[in-house]
Motif scaffolding. Structure first.
Motif, PDB file in Angstrom:
ATOM      1  N   ARG A  77      -4.374  -6.229 -12.859  1.00 31.63           N
ATOM      2  CA  ARG A  77      -4.388  -6.593 -11.397  1.00 31.63           C
ATOM      3  C   ARG A  77      -3.195  -6.764 -10.968  1.00 31.63           C
ATOM      4  O   ARG A  77      -2.060  -7.199 -11.513  1.00 31.63           O
ATOM      5  CB  ARG A  77      -5.315  -7.727 -11.472  1.00 31.63           C
ATOM      6  N   MET A  78      -3.013  -6.345  -9.583  1.00 33.60           N
ATOM      7  CA  MET A  78      -1.722  -6.781  -8.736  1.00 33.60           C
ATOM      8  C   MET A  78      -1.552  -8.102  -8.683  1.00 33.60           C
ATOM      9  O   MET A  78      -2.435  -8.787  -8.329  1.00 33.60           O
ATOM     10  CB  MET A  78      -1.635  -5.717  -7.463  1.00 33.60           C
ATOM     11  N   LYS A 141       1.034   4.878  -4.915  1.00 35.42           N
ATOM     12  CA  LYS A 141       0.123   5.007  -5.806  1.00 35.42           C
ATOM     13  C   LYS A 141       0.874   4.835  -7.335  1.00 35.42           C
ATOM     14  O   LYS A 141       0.172   4.277  -8.207  1.00 35.42           O
ATOM     15  CB  LYS A 141      -0.868   6.257  -5.833  1.00 35.42           C
ATOM     16  N   HIS A 142       1.901   5.420  -7.483  1.00 32.14           N
ATOM     17  CA  HIS A 142       2.687   5.379  -8.845  1.00 32.14           C
ATOM     18  C   HIS A 142       3.585   4.200  -8.944  1.00 32.14           C
ATOM     19  O   HIS A 142       4.064   4.328 -10.150  1.00 32.14           O
ATOM     20  CB  HIS A 142       2.903   6.874  -9.216  1.00 32.14           C
ATOM     21  N   ALA A 143       4.029   3.481  -7.952  1.00 30.29           N
ATOM     22  CA  ALA A 143       5.079   2.720  -8.008  1.00 30.29           C
ATOM     23  C   ALA A 143       4.351   1.310  -8.773  1.00 30.29           C
ATOM     24  O   ALA A 143       3.371   0.905  -8.577  1.00 30.29           O
ATOM     25  CB  ALA A 143       5.507   2.311  -6.892  1.00 30.29           C
ATOM     26  N   PRO A 144       5.329   0.840  -9.673  1.00 29.19           N
ATOM     27  CA  PRO A 144       5.004  -0.375 -10.350  1.00 29.19           C
ATOM     28  C   PRO A 144       5.064  -1.693  -9.565  1.00 29.19           C
ATOM     29  O   PRO A 144       4.748  -2.681 -10.025  1.00 29.19           O
ATOM     30  CB  PRO A 144       5.859  -0.498 -11.664  1.00 29.19           C
ATOM     31  N   GLY A 168       4.798  -7.164  -5.028  1.00 26.26           N
ATOM     32  CA  GLY A 168       3.741  -7.025  -5.437  1.00 26.26           C
ATOM     33  C   GLY A 168       3.982  -6.061  -6.793  1.00 26.26           C
ATOM     34  O   GLY A 168       4.730  -5.061  -6.787  1.00 26.26           O
ATOM     35  N   LEU A 169       3.318  -6.505  -7.819  1.00 24.94           N
ATOM     36  CA  LEU A 169       3.603  -6.086  -9.140  1.00 24.94           C
ATOM     37  C   LEU A 169       2.190  -5.472  -9.557  1.00 24.94           C
ATOM     38  O   LEU A 169       1.328  -6.257  -9.892  1.00 24.94           O
ATOM     39  CB  LEU A 169       4.158  -7.076 -10.067  1.00 24.94           C
ATOM     40  N   ARG A 175       2.986  -6.356 -16.372  1.00 25.20           N
ATOM     41  CA  ARG A 175       3.205  -6.651 -17.538  1.00 25.20           C
ATOM     42  C   ARG A 175       4.543  -6.996 -18.091  1.00 25.20           C
ATOM     43  O   ARG A 175       4.691  -7.930 -18.768  1.00 25.20           O
ATOM     44  CB  ARG A 175       2.758  -5.333 -18.554  1.00 25.20           C
ATOM     45  N   ARG A 176       5.402  -6.359 -17.659  1.00 23.72           N
ATOM     46  CA  ARG A 176       7.054  -6.863 -17.608  1.00 23.72           C
ATOM     47  C   ARG A 176       7.137  -8.365 -17.249  1.00 23.72           C
ATOM     48  O   ARG A 176       7.763  -8.938 -17.762  1.00 23.72           O
ATOM     49  CB  ARG A 176       7.984  -6.006 -17.102  1.00 23.72           C
ATOM     50  N   TYR A 177       6.613  -8.451 -16.117  1.00 18.56           N
ATOM     51  CA  TYR A 177       6.608  -9.820 -15.372  1.00 18.56           C
ATOM     52  C   TYR A 177       6.119 -11.072 -16.264  1.00 18.56           C
ATOM     53  O   TYR A 177       6.895 -11.959 -16.418  1.00 18.56           O
ATOM     54  CB  TYR A 177       6.005  -9.904 -14.111  1.00 18.56           C
ATOM     55  N   ALA A 178       4.914 -10.760 -16.687  1.00 21.82           N
ATOM     56  CA  ALA A 178       4.190 -11.791 -17.515  1.00 21.82           C
ATOM     57  C   ALA A 178       4.880 -11.843 -19.095  1.00 21.82           C
ATOM     58  O   ALA A 178       4.976 -12.850 -19.589  1.00 21.82           O
ATOM     59  CB  ALA A 178       2.818 -11.336 -17.681  1.00 21.82           C
TER      60      ALA A 178
END
Length: 229
Positions: A77-78, A141-144, A168-169, A175-178
């Motif tokens: 989820r974002m 749409k494709h940006a992380p 917003g991630l 995933r990288r954030y967490a």
């Protein structure tokens, strides 16, 4: 009090209708308060930057205790992070809104934060910045990561004339954030409640001294040129 600024020159233009000073050569817009109209202010060190989120206790308390999100936190989820403490207070009502009772200060590595900015897309279509609306939609749409600018808030949570970053991630960004970027997670709910109580007691000077010390984050045009409206 208005900031001291020099009289308008060919390199310094005042737009009274929106209380902005524009420095065309530098690509910089200042608000009437002397702040960049679209700038990042945050608690940061040489290696980390602090962002804020608010969660229900079943997410927030284990996260603060263990220094990472629990299994109930969904990586698909974002998730939105905010470098501004007061904007977070506006969003979560000083930690009183349902589902946002636990306010977290999350210290992440600057490399991760800047990776997100470098790979982000502005959250709305901006003519002149994006070639056309369809191109922007594909990029979004494709940006992380995506960037949104919202009015900064004062201690009474009233809007100011300049804006703060929301980041917003999603997907790889979330995933990288967490899993890679987090250094520490601190439960700052007691601080939020203390400042809120001081404001309700009409003690803004004392409340202001408790605020996190947010300073301009050194994000130049390399990171923000594509993200400023």
């Amino acid at each position: 009090m208005q900031p001291h600024l020099p009289a308008p020159t060919p390199n310094l233009i005042l737009k009274p209708s929106v209380n902005q000073w524009i420095f065309p050569a530098a690509g910089l817009i200042l608000s009437s308060m002397g702040e960049p109209q679209h700038g990042i202010r945050a608690v940061h060190t040489a290696s980390t930057v602090t962002v804020y989120q608010a969660y229900a206790p079943e997410i927030g308390l284990p996260a603060a205790r263990c220094g990472r999100f629990p299994a109930a936190w969904k990586r698909d989820r974002m998730t939105w992070v905010k470098p501004s403490f007061l904007w977070m207070m506006y969003r979560c009502g000083w930690g009183t809104k349902e589902g946002q009772e636990t306010v977290l200060a999350i210290e992440i590595i600057r490399e991760g934060f800047e990776w997100a900015l470098r790979h982000a897309c502005l959250s709305h279509y901006e003519p002149g910045l994006h070639p056309d609306r369809d191109t922007w939609k594909r990029q979004l749409k494709h940006a992380p990561a995506r960037v949104q600018w919202d009015p900064e808030r004062d201690l009474r949570l009233q809007p100011l004339s300049y804006r703060s970053l929301q980041l917003g991630l999603s997907g790889e960004g979330a995933r990288r954030y967490a899993d890679e970027w987090m250094v520490a997670i601190t439960d700052v709910t007691p601080l939020a409640h203390e400042i809120h109580t001081l404001m309700r007691n009409d003690e803004p000077d004392i409340a202001a001294r408790l605020l996190p010390e947010e300073r301009p984050y050194p994000a130049g045009d390399e990171l923000l040129a594509r993200l400023r409206p």
